[in-house]
Scaffold this motif. Structure first.
Motif, PDB file in Angstrom:
ATOM      1  N   MET A   1      50.222  49.022  48.642  1.00 33.20           N
ATOM      2  CA  MET A   1      49.633  47.961  47.833  1.00 33.20           C
ATOM      3  C   MET A   1      48.448  48.562  47.070  1.00 33.20           C
ATOM      4  N   PRO A   2      48.386  48.323  45.770  1.00 33.33           N
ATOM      5  CA  PRO A   2      47.296  48.877  44.961  1.00 33.33           C
ATOM      6  C   PRO A   2      45.924  48.293  45.337  1.00 33.33           C
ATOM      7  N   THR A   3      44.888  49.055  45.010  1.00 34.69           N
ATOM      8  CA  THR A   3      43.515  48.606  45.207  1.00 34.69           C
ATOM      9  C   THR A   3      42.895  48.334  43.840  1.00 34.69           C
ATOM     10  N   GLU A   5      39.234  47.182  41.799  1.00 29.31           N
ATOM     11  CA  GLU A   5      37.785  47.065  41.870  1.00 29.31           C
ATOM     12  C   GLU A   5      37.366  45.921  40.956  1.00 29.31           C
ATOM     13  N   GLU A  37      36.076  46.004  46.280  1.00 24.78           N
ATOM     14  CA  GLU A  37      37.451  46.505  46.298  1.00 24.78           C
ATOM     15  C   GLU A  37      38.334  45.529  47.056  1.00 24.78           C
ATOM     16  N   LYS A  39      42.681  44.782  47.932  1.00 22.76           N
ATOM     17  CA  LYS A  39      44.090  45.187  47.833  1.00 22.76           C
ATOM     18  C   LYS A  39      44.920  43.973  47.428  1.00 22.76           C
ATOM     19  N   GLU A  41      48.864  42.874  45.094  1.00 21.10           N
ATOM     20  CA  GLU A  41      50.093  43.305  44.423  1.00 21.10           C
ATOM     21  C   GLU A  41      49.852  43.649  42.957  1.00 21.10           C
ATOM     22  N   ALA A  46      44.877  39.892  42.662  1.00 21.53           N
ATOM     23  CA  ALA A  46      43.527  40.316  43.038  1.00 21.53           C
ATOM     24  C   ALA A  46      42.508  39.264  42.608  1.00 21.53           C
ATOM     25  N   GLN A  67      42.233  48.751  38.237  1.00 19.72           N
ATOM     26  CA  GLN A  67      42.972  49.302  39.371  1.00 19.72           C
ATOM     27  C   GLN A  67      42.417  50.693  39.661  1.00 19.72           C
TER      28      GLN A  67
END
Length: 68
Positions: A1-3, A5, A37, A39, A41, A46, A67
């Motif tokens: 899963m992307p993080t 900011e 930050e 996580k 999809e 987010a 991202q």
């Protein structure tokens, strides 16, 4: 899963500080930008998660999201 900011601050805190006062519930540092930050999809997910934790109705403002 992307993080992601998320950059955000609290407008109510900024207003209080501008008037020489303090917010009743939040620390003065919320007048400055915070980098959080999270996580998720995708960017929309987010932002939805951030809105749940830091609602706009409580003065929180998202300045940007990226991202990592």
């Amino acid at each position: 899963m992307p993080t992601f900011e998320v950059i955000m601050y609290n407008e109510d805190v900024r207003k209080c500080l501008k008037e020489g006062d303090h917010h009743r519930q939040l620390s003065d540092d919320w007048g400055d930008s915070h980098y959080i930050e999270i996580k998720a999809e995708n960017e929309d997910s987010a932002l939805a998660k951030i809105e749940t934790r830091y609602p706009a109705s409580d003065g929180f403002v998202v300045e940007g999201i990226s991202q990592t």
